[in-house]
Design a protein around this motif. Sequence first.
Motif, PDB file in Angstrom:
ATOM      1  N   ASN A  76      -4.064   5.373   0.726  1.00 35.73           N
ATOM      2  CA  ASN A  76      -3.686   4.040   0.237  1.00 35.73           C
ATOM      3  C   ASN A  76      -3.969   2.961   1.271  1.00 35.73           C
ATOM      4  O   ASN A  76      -4.425   1.876   0.936  1.00 35.73           O
ATOM      5  N   HIS A  77      -3.671   3.271   2.544  1.00 35.19           N
ATOM      6  CA  HIS A  77      -3.944   2.273   3.589  1.00 35.19           C
ATOM      7  C   HIS A  77      -5.453   2.081   3.767  1.00 35.19           C
ATOM      8  O   HIS A  77      -5.903   0.980   4.069  1.00 35.19           O
TER       9      HIS A  77
ATOM     10  N   ALA B  31      -6.486  -0.159   0.822  1.00 33.95           N
ATOM     11  CA  ALA B  31      -5.904  -1.514   0.883  1.00 33.95           C
ATOM     12  C   ALA B  31      -6.451  -2.321   2.062  1.00 33.95           C
ATOM     13  O   ALA B  31      -6.633  -3.529   1.966  1.00 33.95           O
TER      14      ALA B  31
ATOM     15  N   ALA C 170       0.830  -1.214   0.000  1.00 35.42           N
ATOM     16  CA  ALA C 170       0.000   0.000   0.000  1.00 35.42           C
ATOM     17  C   ALA C 170       0.865   1.265   0.000  1.00 35.42           C
ATOM     18  O   ALA C 170       0.524   2.259  -0.636  1.00 35.42           O
TER      19      ALA C 170
END
Length: 439
Positions: A281-282, A285, A81
Amino acid sequence: MKEEGPRDLMEKIVSLCKRRGFIYPGSDIYGGLSGTFDYGPLGVELKNNIKNLWWKTFVETREDMYGVDASILMNAKVWEASGHTGAGFTDPLVECGKCKRRFRADTLPNESGKCPECGGILGGERKFNLMFQTNIGASEDEASRIYLRPETAQGMFVNFKNVLDSFHPKLPFGLAQIGKAFRNEIAPRDFLFRSREFEQMEIEYFVREEDWKKHFENWKEEMELWIKTIGLSSEKVHVLEVPNEDRAHYSKRTIDFEFDFPFGKKELYGLAYRTDFDLKNHSSASGIDLVYFDEETKERFTPHVIEPTFGVDRTVLAVLLESYREDEMGGDGRVYLALPHVLAPVKVAVFPLLKNKPELVSKAGEVYKTLKKEIPQISFDDNGNIGKRYRRQDEIGTPFCVTIDFETLENDTITIRSRDSGEQERVSLDVLEERFMKT
Ligand code: GAP
Protein backbone atom coordinates in the motif's frame (compact mmCIF):
# COMPACT_ATOMS: atom_id res chain seq x y z
CA MET A 1 -16.29 -10.25 56.92
CA LYS A 2 -16.70 -9.39 53.21
CA GLU A 3 -14.60 -11.61 50.99
CA GLU A 4 -12.12 -9.85 48.75
CA GLY A 5 -12.65 -10.04 45.01
CA PRO A 6 -10.29 -9.44 42.08
CA ARG A 7 -11.54 -5.85 41.82
CA ASP A 8 -10.17 -5.19 45.33
CA LEU A 9 -6.71 -6.14 44.07
CA MET A 10 -7.08 -3.58 41.30
CA GLU A 11 -8.01 -0.89 43.83
CA LYS A 12 -5.03 -1.81 46.00
CA ILE A 13 -2.68 -1.54 43.02
CA VAL A 14 -4.09 1.83 41.92
CA SER A 15 -3.79 3.15 45.45
CA LEU A 16 -0.26 1.80 46.00
CA CYS A 17 0.81 3.27 42.65
CA LYS A 18 -0.38 6.74 43.61
CA ARG A 19 0.77 6.65 47.24
CA ARG A 20 4.27 5.36 46.54
CA GLY A 21 4.98 7.37 43.40
CA PHE A 22 4.59 4.83 40.62
CA ILE A 23 1.64 6.20 38.65
CA TYR A 24 -0.58 9.26 39.11
CA PRO A 25 -3.76 10.26 37.27
CA GLY A 26 -2.85 12.62 34.38
CA SER A 27 -3.31 16.37 35.06
CA ASP A 28 -4.15 15.43 38.65
CA ILE A 29 -4.43 18.91 40.18
CA TYR A 30 -7.06 19.87 37.56
CA GLY A 31 -9.22 16.87 38.35
CA GLY A 32 -7.48 14.63 35.83
CA LEU A 33 -7.82 14.04 32.11
CA SER A 34 -9.67 10.85 31.26
CA GLY A 35 -7.51 8.10 29.77
CA THR A 36 -4.16 9.65 30.68
CA PHE A 37 -1.64 8.77 33.38
CA ASP A 38 1.64 10.21 34.59
CA TYR A 39 4.47 7.97 35.72
CA GLY A 40 6.13 9.09 38.95
CA PRO A 41 9.76 8.49 40.02
CA LEU A 42 9.34 4.77 40.76
CA GLY A 43 6.96 4.11 37.87
CA VAL A 44 9.34 5.60 35.35
CA GLU A 45 12.16 3.35 36.63
CA LEU A 46 9.92 0.27 36.40
CA LYS A 47 8.77 1.25 32.92
CA ASN A 48 12.33 1.98 31.76
CA ASN A 49 13.50 -1.36 33.14
CA ILE A 50 10.81 -3.09 31.05
CA LYS A 51 11.70 -1.12 27.92
CA ASN A 52 15.45 -1.60 28.40
CA LEU A 53 15.06 -5.34 28.94
CA TRP A 54 12.87 -5.56 25.83
CA TRP A 55 15.41 -3.61 23.75
CA LYS A 56 18.25 -5.75 25.02
CA THR A 57 16.31 -8.98 24.37
CA PHE A 58 14.95 -8.19 20.93
CA VAL A 59 17.44 -5.71 19.45
CA GLU A 60 20.85 -5.65 21.13
CA THR A 61 21.39 -9.39 21.51
CA ARG A 62 20.25 -10.25 18.00
CA GLU A 63 22.01 -9.89 14.67
CA ASP A 64 18.87 -9.52 12.59
CA MET A 65 17.23 -6.49 14.23
CA TYR A 66 17.51 -2.76 13.54
CA GLY A 67 16.16 -0.14 15.92
CA VAL A 68 14.38 3.02 14.79
CA ASP A 69 12.75 5.94 16.53
CA ALA A 70 10.33 7.53 14.06
CA SER A 71 8.35 10.74 14.51
CA ILE A 72 4.97 10.63 16.18
CA LEU A 73 3.67 13.11 13.62
CA MET A 74 3.59 11.60 10.15
CA ASN A 75 2.33 12.68 6.75
CA ALA A 76 -1.46 12.08 6.67
CA LYS A 77 -1.01 9.99 3.54
CA VAL A 78 0.61 7.31 5.73
CA TRP A 79 -2.70 6.71 7.50
CA GLU A 80 -4.70 6.68 4.29
CA ALA A 81 -2.38 4.06 2.80
CA SER A 82 -2.35 1.97 5.99
CA GLY A 83 -6.14 1.96 6.16
CA HIS A 84 -6.37 3.78 9.48
CA THR A 85 -8.46 6.69 8.18
CA GLY A 86 -11.04 4.22 6.89
CA ALA A 87 -13.56 1.91 8.52
CA GLY A 88 -10.84 -0.48 9.68
CA PHE A 89 -9.80 1.69 12.59
CA THR A 90 -13.12 2.58 14.12
CA ASP A 91 -15.16 1.54 17.12
CA PRO A 92 -18.96 1.38 17.21
CA LEU A 93 -20.32 4.42 19.05
CA VAL A 94 -23.77 5.25 20.41
CA GLU A 95 -24.89 8.54 21.91
CA CYS A 96 -27.55 9.18 24.55
CA GLY A 97 -30.27 11.53 23.27
CA LYS A 98 -30.75 12.96 26.76
CA CYS A 99 -27.37 13.42 28.52
CA LYS A 100 -25.34 13.30 25.26
CA ARG A 101 -22.83 10.87 26.77
CA ARG A 102 -21.17 8.56 24.27
CA PHE A 103 -20.51 4.84 24.73
CA ARG A 104 -18.77 2.03 22.90
CA ALA A 105 -21.71 -0.01 21.66
CA ASP A 106 -19.95 -3.35 22.08
CA THR A 107 -19.19 -2.77 25.77
CA LEU A 108 -22.70 -1.80 26.91
CA PRO A 109 -24.02 -4.28 29.47
CA ASN A 110 -27.45 -4.89 27.95
CA GLU A 111 -29.48 -4.60 24.81
CA SER A 112 -32.10 -2.32 26.34
CA GLY A 113 -31.15 0.66 24.19
CA LYS A 114 -31.13 2.78 27.37
CA CYS A 115 -28.30 4.99 28.57
CA PRO A 116 -26.49 3.32 31.51
CA GLU A 117 -25.92 6.76 33.09
CA CYS A 118 -29.31 8.51 32.87
CA GLY A 119 -31.72 5.98 31.36
CA GLY A 120 -32.25 8.15 28.24
CA ILE A 121 -32.74 6.61 24.81
CA LEU A 122 -29.55 5.69 22.97
CA GLY A 123 -29.25 6.71 19.31
CA GLY A 124 -28.21 4.45 16.44
CA GLU A 125 -24.74 2.97 16.17
CA ARG A 126 -22.13 4.82 14.10
CA LYS A 127 -18.46 4.37 13.36
CA PHE A 128 -16.02 6.47 15.36
CA ASN A 129 -12.43 6.81 14.15
CA LEU A 130 -9.94 6.41 16.98
CA MET A 131 -7.22 8.69 15.64
CA PHE A 132 -6.55 12.06 17.28
CA GLN A 133 -6.49 14.82 14.71
CA THR A 134 -4.50 18.00 14.77
CA ASN A 135 -3.18 20.54 12.27
CA ILE A 136 0.37 21.14 11.25
CA GLY A 137 1.51 24.75 10.89
CA ALA A 138 -0.67 27.82 11.24
CA SER A 139 -3.56 26.88 8.96
CA GLU A 140 -6.47 24.76 10.06
CA ASP A 141 -7.79 23.48 6.77
CA GLU A 142 -8.15 19.98 5.37
CA ALA A 143 -4.68 20.15 3.79
CA SER A 144 -2.96 20.75 7.13
CA ARG A 145 -4.75 17.93 8.97
CA ILE A 146 -2.50 15.30 10.50
CA TYR A 147 -2.91 12.59 13.13
CA LEU A 148 -1.11 11.47 16.25
CA ARG A 149 0.07 7.97 15.40
CA PRO A 150 -2.24 5.21 16.67
CA GLU A 151 0.51 2.57 16.33
CA THR A 152 4.29 2.76 16.08
CA ALA A 153 4.26 0.18 13.28
CA GLN A 154 3.90 2.63 10.39
CA GLY A 155 7.08 4.47 11.41
CA MET A 156 8.89 1.24 10.57
CA PHE A 157 7.16 0.57 7.25
CA VAL A 158 7.92 4.07 5.96
CA ASN A 159 11.59 3.60 6.93
CA PHE A 160 11.90 0.15 5.37
CA LYS A 161 13.67 1.50 2.27
CA ASN A 162 15.89 3.85 4.28
CA VAL A 163 17.21 0.97 6.37
CA LEU A 164 17.61 -1.25 3.29
CA ASP A 165 19.67 1.47 1.59
CA SER A 166 21.85 2.16 4.65
CA PHE A 167 22.48 -1.37 5.89
CA HIS A 168 21.59 -3.82 3.10
CA PRO A 169 20.22 -6.39 5.55
CA LYS A 170 19.46 -9.90 4.34
CA LEU A 171 16.03 -11.42 4.85
CA PRO A 172 14.73 -12.29 7.35
CA PHE A 173 15.32 -9.14 9.37
CA GLY A 174 13.30 -6.87 11.58
CA LEU A 175 12.81 -3.26 12.56
CA ALA A 176 12.01 -2.51 16.18
CA GLN A 177 10.67 0.56 17.88
CA ILE A 178 9.48 1.70 21.28
CA GLY A 179 7.30 4.76 21.43
CA LYS A 180 4.08 6.54 22.19
CA ALA A 181 0.80 5.80 20.45
CA PHE A 182 -2.49 7.65 20.81
CA ARG A 183 -6.06 6.47 20.45
CA ASN A 184 -9.16 8.47 21.21
CA GLU A 185 -10.75 5.51 23.00
CA ILE A 186 -14.49 5.98 23.51
CA ALA A 187 -14.36 4.31 26.89
CA PRO A 188 -10.89 4.41 28.48
CA ARG A 189 -10.98 2.16 31.52
CA ASP A 190 -9.28 -0.18 33.92
CA PHE A 191 -6.38 2.06 34.87
CA LEU A 192 -3.47 1.61 32.44
CA PHE A 193 -5.25 -1.09 30.47
CA ARG A 194 -7.15 1.11 28.06
CA SER A 195 -5.79 4.63 27.96
CA ARG A 196 -5.72 7.31 25.29
CA GLU A 197 -1.97 7.82 25.37
CA PHE A 198 0.22 4.75 25.80
CA GLU A 199 3.46 3.17 24.68
CA GLN A 200 4.12 0.25 22.39
CA MET A 201 7.16 -1.94 21.79
CA GLU A 202 6.77 -3.28 18.27
CA ILE A 203 8.67 -5.34 15.74
CA GLU A 204 8.06 -5.59 12.01
CA TYR A 205 9.85 -8.75 10.93
CA PHE A 206 10.30 -9.05 7.16
CA VAL A 207 10.27 -12.54 5.67
CA ARG A 208 9.71 -14.38 2.41
CA GLU A 209 6.03 -15.15 1.93
CA GLU A 210 6.62 -18.91 1.89
CA ASP A 211 8.35 -18.73 5.30
CA TRP A 212 5.67 -16.81 7.21
CA LYS A 213 4.31 -19.78 9.18
CA LYS A 214 7.75 -20.77 10.44
CA HIS A 215 8.54 -17.22 11.59
CA PHE A 216 5.10 -16.81 13.14
CA GLU A 217 5.79 -19.89 15.30
CA ASN A 218 9.30 -18.64 16.17
CA TRP A 219 7.93 -15.30 17.31
CA LYS A 220 5.20 -17.00 19.33
CA GLU A 221 7.95 -18.83 21.22
CA GLU A 222 10.00 -15.64 21.65
CA MET A 223 6.97 -13.87 23.09
CA GLU A 224 6.27 -16.74 25.47
CA LEU A 225 9.86 -16.59 26.67
CA TRP A 226 9.58 -12.84 27.25
CA ILE A 227 6.36 -13.33 29.24
CA LYS A 228 8.23 -15.80 31.44
CA THR A 229 11.22 -13.47 31.84
CA ILE A 230 9.06 -10.65 33.19
CA GLY A 231 7.63 -13.05 35.77
CA LEU A 232 4.08 -13.58 34.52
CA SER A 233 2.90 -17.06 35.45
CA SER A 234 1.95 -19.29 32.54
CA GLU A 235 -1.41 -20.17 34.16
CA LYS A 236 -2.46 -16.55 33.86
CA VAL A 237 -1.51 -16.11 30.21
CA HIS A 238 -3.64 -17.62 27.45
CA VAL A 239 -3.23 -17.74 23.71
CA LEU A 240 -6.30 -16.75 21.71
CA GLU A 241 -6.61 -17.46 18.00
CA VAL A 242 -8.35 -14.29 16.87
CA PRO A 243 -11.28 -15.19 14.59
CA ASN A 244 -11.55 -13.72 11.08
CA GLU A 245 -14.24 -11.19 11.93
CA ASP A 246 -12.25 -9.74 14.88
CA ARG A 247 -8.88 -9.38 13.18
CA ALA A 248 -7.43 -5.99 12.26
CA HIS A 249 -7.97 -5.01 8.62
CA TYR A 250 -4.34 -5.81 7.71
CA SER A 251 -4.01 -9.26 9.27
CA LYS A 252 -4.38 -12.76 7.85
CA ARG A 253 -3.65 -14.43 11.17
CA THR A 254 -3.49 -12.97 14.67
CA ILE A 255 -3.02 -14.51 18.06
CA ASP A 256 -3.52 -12.54 21.24
CA PHE A 257 -1.69 -13.26 24.45
CA GLU A 258 -4.37 -12.68 27.04
CA PHE A 259 -3.73 -12.12 30.72
CA ASP A 260 -6.07 -12.81 33.64
CA PHE A 261 -6.58 -9.20 34.69
CA PRO A 262 -8.90 -8.65 37.69
CA PHE A 263 -11.47 -7.24 35.25
CA GLY A 264 -11.34 -10.31 32.98
CA LYS A 265 -9.18 -12.21 30.54
CA LYS A 266 -7.96 -9.46 28.21
CA GLU A 267 -5.37 -8.82 25.51
CA LEU A 268 -1.87 -8.18 26.77
CA TYR A 269 0.09 -8.60 23.52
CA GLY A 270 -0.59 -9.52 19.91
CA LEU A 271 1.19 -11.39 17.14
CA ALA A 272 -0.03 -10.73 13.61
CA TYR A 273 0.77 -11.86 10.09
CA ARG A 274 0.40 -8.55 8.25
CA THR A 275 1.25 -10.11 4.86
CA ASP A 276 2.64 -7.53 2.39
CA PHE A 277 -0.36 -5.27 3.05
CA ASP A 278 1.56 -2.27 4.41
CA LEU A 279 4.59 -2.27 2.10
CA LYS A 280 2.39 -2.79 -0.99
CA ASN A 281 0.00 0.00 0.00
CA HIS A 282 2.81 2.42 0.81
CA SER A 283 4.49 1.56 -2.49
CA SER A 284 1.44 2.39 -4.55
CA ALA A 285 0.48 5.46 -2.47
CA SER A 286 3.97 6.99 -2.38
CA GLY A 287 5.18 5.87 -5.78
CA ILE A 288 8.37 4.58 -4.14
CA ASP A 289 9.16 0.95 -4.85
CA LEU A 290 9.33 -0.81 -1.47
CA VAL A 291 10.78 -4.08 -2.68
CA TYR A 292 13.62 -6.29 -1.58
CA PHE A 293 16.31 -7.44 -3.99
CA ASP A 294 17.90 -10.78 -3.23
CA GLU A 295 21.53 -10.55 -4.37
CA GLU A 296 21.94 -14.33 -4.56
CA THR A 297 18.80 -15.34 -6.42
CA LYS A 298 18.40 -12.00 -8.24
CA GLU A 299 14.73 -11.96 -7.25
CA ARG A 300 12.88 -8.73 -6.58
CA PHE A 301 9.78 -8.99 -4.36
CA THR A 302 7.79 -7.38 -1.54
CA PRO A 303 8.55 -9.08 1.77
CA HIS A 304 5.77 -10.26 4.08
CA VAL A 305 5.61 -9.21 7.70
CA ILE A 306 5.23 -10.87 11.07
CA GLU A 307 4.43 -8.32 13.77
CA PRO A 308 4.92 -9.05 17.47
CA THR A 309 3.45 -6.14 19.44
CA PHE A 310 3.77 -5.44 23.15
CA GLY A 311 1.93 -2.72 25.11
CA VAL A 312 4.32 -1.14 27.62
CA ASP A 313 1.63 0.08 30.00
CA ARG A 314 -0.27 -3.22 29.94
CA THR A 315 3.04 -4.88 30.79
CA VAL A 316 3.50 -2.52 33.76
CA LEU A 317 -0.02 -3.31 34.96
CA ALA A 318 0.31 -7.08 34.53
CA VAL A 319 3.71 -7.11 36.29
CA LEU A 320 2.33 -5.12 39.23
CA LEU A 321 -0.75 -7.35 39.54
CA GLU A 322 1.35 -10.50 39.33
CA SER A 323 3.85 -9.39 41.92
CA TYR A 324 1.48 -7.97 44.55
CA ARG A 325 1.63 -10.04 47.77
CA GLU A 326 0.23 -9.79 51.28
CA ASP A 327 1.63 -11.93 54.09
CA GLU A 328 2.63 -11.85 57.72
CA MET A 329 6.11 -11.21 58.94
CA GLY A 330 7.24 -10.89 62.54
CA GLY A 331 3.61 -10.94 63.67
CA ASP A 332 2.61 -8.01 61.42
CA GLY A 333 0.82 -7.92 58.11
CA ARG A 334 2.89 -6.65 55.23
CA VAL A 335 2.50 -5.85 51.55
CA TYR A 336 5.30 -6.51 49.13
CA LEU A 337 5.91 -6.57 45.40
CA ALA A 338 7.72 -9.76 44.39
CA LEU A 339 9.09 -8.07 41.26
CA PRO A 340 11.72 -9.87 39.20
CA HIS A 341 14.99 -8.23 40.28
CA VAL A 342 15.72 -6.96 36.81
CA LEU A 343 12.48 -4.93 36.86
CA ALA A 344 12.61 -3.59 40.43
CA PRO A 345 12.77 0.24 40.40
CA VAL A 346 15.13 0.17 43.38
CA LYS A 347 17.60 -2.73 43.45
CA VAL A 348 18.97 -2.16 46.91
CA ALA A 349 18.32 0.18 49.84
CA VAL A 350 21.08 1.14 52.26
CA PHE A 351 20.31 1.97 55.91
CA PRO A 352 22.33 3.07 58.90
CA LEU A 353 20.91 1.13 61.87
CA LEU A 354 20.41 4.36 63.82
CA LYS A 355 19.93 7.85 62.49
CA ASN A 356 21.41 9.55 65.52
CA LYS A 357 24.82 7.83 65.42
CA PRO A 358 27.00 9.93 63.06
CA GLU A 359 29.58 7.14 62.64
CA LEU A 360 26.88 4.76 61.36
CA VAL A 361 25.32 7.40 59.08
CA SER A 362 28.68 8.33 57.62
CA LYS A 363 29.70 4.69 57.00
CA ALA A 364 26.28 3.98 55.41
CA GLY A 365 26.76 7.07 53.19
CA GLU A 366 30.11 5.68 52.02
CA VAL A 367 28.64 2.27 51.21
CA TYR A 368 25.76 3.93 49.40
CA LYS A 369 28.05 6.10 47.27
CA THR A 370 30.29 3.16 46.33
CA LEU A 371 27.35 0.99 45.33
CA LYS A 372 25.64 3.81 43.44
CA LYS A 373 28.54 3.95 40.99
CA GLU A 374 27.72 0.38 39.93
CA ILE A 375 23.98 0.24 40.67
CA PRO A 376 22.28 3.55 39.93
CA GLN A 377 18.86 2.25 41.06
CA ILE A 378 19.69 2.40 44.75
CA SER A 379 18.23 4.34 47.66
CA PHE A 380 19.30 5.55 51.10
CA ASP A 381 16.90 5.65 54.02
CA ASP A 382 17.52 6.63 57.62
CA ASN A 383 13.94 7.59 58.48
CA GLY A 384 12.01 5.76 61.23
CA ASN A 385 12.81 2.44 62.82
CA ILE A 386 14.43 -0.33 60.80
CA GLY A 387 11.22 -2.41 60.64
CA LYS A 388 9.34 0.48 59.04
CA ARG A 389 12.14 1.00 56.54
CA TYR A 390 11.98 -2.67 55.53
CA ARG A 391 8.21 -2.40 55.02
CA ARG A 392 8.59 0.71 52.87
CA GLN A 393 11.08 -1.07 50.63
CA ASP A 394 8.98 -4.26 50.51
CA GLU A 395 6.02 -2.29 49.28
CA ILE A 396 7.95 -0.95 46.28
CA GLY A 397 9.59 -4.30 45.53
CA THR A 398 13.21 -3.60 46.55
CA PRO A 399 14.87 -7.04 46.52
CA PHE A 400 17.57 -6.27 49.13
CA CYS A 401 18.16 -3.99 52.10
CA VAL A 402 21.67 -3.48 53.43
CA THR A 403 22.09 -2.37 57.04
CA ILE A 404 25.19 -0.77 58.48
CA ASP A 405 25.42 -1.44 62.22
CA PHE A 406 28.01 -1.32 64.99
CA GLU A 407 29.57 -4.56 63.85
CA THR A 408 30.23 -2.94 60.44
CA LEU A 409 32.46 -0.41 62.19
CA GLU A 410 34.40 -3.22 63.85
CA ASN A 411 34.86 -5.77 61.08
CA ASP A 412 33.51 -4.31 57.79
CA THR A 413 30.56 -6.68 57.59
CA ILE A 414 26.96 -5.69 56.85
CA THR A 415 23.61 -7.46 56.86
CA ILE A 416 21.69 -8.13 53.66
CA ARG A 417 18.00 -8.71 54.12
CA SER A 418 15.97 -10.41 51.35
CA ARG A 419 12.59 -9.01 50.43
CA ASP A 420 10.70 -12.26 49.84
CA SER A 421 11.90 -14.34 52.79
CA GLY A 422 12.80 -11.54 55.20
CA GLU A 423 15.96 -13.52 55.99
CA GLN A 424 19.14 -11.70 56.88
CA GLU A 425 22.66 -12.71 56.24
CA ARG A 426 25.91 -11.10 57.33
CA VAL A 427 28.56 -10.72 54.65
CA SER A 428 31.74 -8.77 54.28
CA LEU A 429 31.65 -5.42 52.45
CA ASP A 430 33.98 -6.84 49.78
CA VAL A 431 31.44 -9.34 48.51
CA LEU A 432 28.56 -6.87 48.54
CA GLU A 433 29.21 -5.21 45.20
CA GLU A 434 29.82 -8.46 43.42
CA ARG A 435 26.61 -9.86 44.86
CA PHE A 436 24.47 -7.00 43.58
CA MET A 437 26.01 -7.02 40.16
CA LYS A 438 24.32 -10.39 39.76
CA THR A 439 20.81 -9.27 40.76
N1 GAP B 1 0.64 -2.41 15.43
C1 GAP B 1 -0.37 -3.30 15.85
C2 GAP B 1 -1.22 -2.75 16.90
O1 GAP B 1 -1.16 -1.59 17.21
P1 GAP B 1 -3.04 -3.42 18.65
O2 GAP B 1 -3.51 -4.78 19.09
O3 GAP B 1 -4.08 -2.44 18.25
O4 GAP B 1 -2.02 -3.69 17.46
C3 GAP B 1 -0.95 -3.41 20.17
O5 GAP B 1 -2.13 -2.78 19.79
C4 GAP B 1 -0.80 -3.42 21.68
O6 GAP B 1 -0.87 -2.08 22.18
C5 GAP B 1 -1.90 -4.18 22.42
O7 GAP B 1 -1.63 -5.56 22.49
C6 GAP B 1 -1.84 -3.52 23.79
O8 GAP B 1 -0.83 -4.10 24.56
C7 GAP B 1 -1.46 -2.07 23.46
N2 GAP B 1 -2.66 -1.20 23.43
C8 GAP B 1 -3.54 -1.05 22.43
N3 GAP B 1 -4.47 -0.14 22.75
C9 GAP B 1 -4.20 0.29 23.99
C10 GAP B 1 -4.79 1.26 24.88
N4 GAP B 1 -5.86 1.96 24.53
N5 GAP B 1 -4.22 1.46 26.09
C11 GAP B 1 -3.10 0.77 26.44
N6 GAP B 1 -2.50 -0.14 25.65
C12 GAP B 1 -3.03 -0.37 24.44
